[in-house]
Design a protein around this motif. Structure first.
Motif, PDB file in Angstrom:
ATOM      1  N   LYS A  35      -0.648  -1.980  15.611  1.00  0.00           N
ATOM      2  CA  LYS A  35      -0.811  -1.533  14.240  1.00  0.00           C
ATOM      3  C   LYS A  35      -1.282  -2.718  13.411  1.00  0.00           C
ATOM      4  O   LYS A  35      -0.727  -3.810  13.515  1.00  0.00           O
ATOM      5  CB  LYS A  35       0.510  -0.987  13.696  1.00  0.00           C
ATOM      6  N   LYS A  36      -2.316  -2.526  12.591  1.00  0.00           N
ATOM      7  CA  LYS A  36      -2.850  -3.619  11.789  1.00  0.00           C
ATOM      8  C   LYS A  36      -3.690  -3.060  10.658  1.00  0.00           C
ATOM      9  O   LYS A  36      -4.108  -1.893  10.691  1.00  0.00           O
ATOM     10  CB  LYS A  36      -3.720  -4.543  12.649  1.00  0.00           C
ATOM     11  N   GLY A  37      -3.936  -3.882   9.676  1.00  0.00           N
ATOM     12  CA  GLY A  37      -4.886  -3.527   8.641  1.00  0.00           C
ATOM     13  C   GLY A  37      -6.292  -3.627   9.199  1.00  0.00           C
ATOM     14  O   GLY A  37      -6.663  -4.636   9.804  1.00  0.00           O
ATOM     15  N   HIS A  60      -4.877   8.184   1.563  1.00  0.00           N
ATOM     16  CA  HIS A  60      -3.845   7.220   1.173  1.00  0.00           C
ATOM     17  C   HIS A  60      -3.094   7.709  -0.068  1.00  0.00           C
ATOM     18  O   HIS A  60      -1.862   7.641  -0.131  1.00  0.00           O
ATOM     19  CB  HIS A  60      -4.474   5.854   0.893  1.00  0.00           C
ATOM     20  N   ARG A 133      -2.789  -0.863  -0.739  1.00  0.00           N
ATOM     21  CA  ARG A 133      -2.737  -0.781   0.727  1.00  0.00           C
ATOM     22  C   ARG A 133      -4.141  -0.711   1.332  1.00  0.00           C
ATOM     23  O   ARG A 133      -4.366  -1.145   2.456  1.00  0.00           O
ATOM     24  CB  ARG A 133      -1.919   0.457   1.125  1.00  0.00           C
ATOM     25  N   LEU A 134      -5.083  -0.155   0.568  1.00  0.00           N
ATOM     26  CA  LEU A 134      -6.460  -0.015   1.025  1.00  0.00           C
ATOM     27  C   LEU A 134      -7.399  -0.380  -0.115  1.00  0.00           C
ATOM     28  O   LEU A 134      -7.151  -0.026  -1.272  1.00  0.00           O
ATOM     29  CB  LEU A 134      -6.727   1.413   1.492  1.00  0.00           C
ATOM     30  N   LYS A 162      -7.998 -11.913   4.605  1.00  0.00           N
ATOM     31  CA  LYS A 162      -7.472 -10.565   4.375  1.00  0.00           C
ATOM     32  C   LYS A 162      -6.056 -10.464   4.922  1.00  0.00           C
ATOM     33  O   LYS A 162      -5.815 -10.822   6.069  1.00  0.00           O
ATOM     34  CB  LYS A 162      -8.360  -9.520   5.056  1.00  0.00           C
ATOM     35  N   ASP A 165      -1.958  -6.572   6.958  1.00  0.00           N
ATOM     36  CA  ASP A 165      -1.650  -5.146   6.864  1.00  0.00           C
ATOM     37  C   ASP A 165      -2.560  -4.397   5.885  1.00  0.00           C
ATOM     38  O   ASP A 165      -2.344  -3.222   5.605  1.00  0.00           O
ATOM     39  CB  ASP A 165      -0.195  -4.943   6.468  1.00  0.00           C
ATOM     40  N   LYS A 166      -3.587  -5.074   5.366  1.00  0.00           N
ATOM     41  CA  LYS A 166      -4.464  -4.453   4.363  1.00  0.00           C
ATOM     42  C   LYS A 166      -5.698  -3.852   5.028  1.00  0.00           C
ATOM     43  O   LYS A 166      -6.374  -4.485   5.828  1.00  0.00           O
ATOM     44  CB  LYS A 166      -4.901  -5.501   3.342  1.00  0.00           C
ATOM     45  N   HIS A 167      -6.009  -2.591   4.669  1.00  0.00           N
ATOM     46  CA  HIS A 167      -7.228  -1.947   5.135  1.00  0.00           C
ATOM     47  C   HIS A 167      -8.355  -2.211   4.140  1.00  0.00           C
ATOM     48  O   HIS A 167      -8.152  -2.100   2.921  1.00  0.00           O
ATOM     49  CB  HIS A 167      -7.042  -0.434   5.263  1.00  0.00           C
TER      50      HIS A 167
END
Length: 208
Positions: A35-37, A60, A133-134, A162, A165-167
């Motif tokens: 799991k990752k951005g 989102h 978050r995105l 970056k 955890d950021k998309h």
């Protein structure tokens, strides 16, 4: 002349086929634990790059996660449906329309560069913050193509600074190979048919 098997026989075959398919899929899915951005790039000549990105933005929002959108080309004078909706959701959506319109409209490279630099500065702040978050960087590929921003600086920032955890989604035609290389997800929209070629203009709800 052969006759199709009875429905019950077809159902048994279908059930067995789907059982095997599910077992194979479950085995594959069991290995997908990371799991990752993500760095996501939507590019290509076909329509839908921004539309697909906005789908993730609204997904989102549906989960209650704050998002930010920075538009590098679109002007604040454009009457887009997404801007109208995002402005109604200030608790979850941050929108910055920082473009000057298409380059053939401004006809002023210095002005276009200044707008791109201001948008990129704001984009970096949004990517680094703890709130969103995105972050969607709409049409960033266009300003990179015209060398309004240093490609190496943009790639280095997205790759090295970056938050994990950021998309971040980048849209626009002609994505550079260096950006594609660092991306986690790349989609190339292929043009098959477009109503513009039939003399049909851009329409509300479809293009904007």
């Amino acid at each position: 002349m052969t006759h199709p098997p009875p429905d019950d026989e077809m159902n048994v075959r279908h059930h067995e086929k789907m059982r095997k398919h599910k077992a194979a899929r479950d085995k594959i899915m069991a290995t997908k634990t990371g799991k990752k951005g993500l760095i996501i790039v939507n590019t290509g000549t076909g329509k839908g790059k921004t539309s697909a990105a906005l789908g993730m933005v609204f997904r989102h929002i549906g989960h209650g996660w704050p998002v930010a959108v920075v538009q590098f080309i679109k002007s604040a004078t454009w009457d887009t449906g997404e801007a109208k909706l995002l402005r109604k959701l200030p608790e979850l959506a941050t929108l910055h329309i920082m473009g000057e319109g298409f380059t053939w409209e401004t006809q002023d490279r210095t002005r276009d560069i200044a707008a791109a630099e201001a948008a990129w500065l704001r984009a970096k702040e949004l990517i680094l913050d703890d709130r969103h978050r995105l972050v969607l960087l709409d049409e960033l590929n266009i300003v990179l193509r015209y060398d309004y921003l240093p490609l190496a600086d943009v790639v280095a920032f997205l790759r090295d600074e970056k938050p994990a955890d950021k998309h971040v989604i980048v849209t626009g035609r002609n994505a550079h190979g260096d950006l594609i290389e660092i991306a986690d997800l790349v989609t190339d929209m292929t043009l098959v048919k477009h109503p513009f070629r039939q003399g049909i203009k851009a329409q509300k709800g479809i293009e904007f």
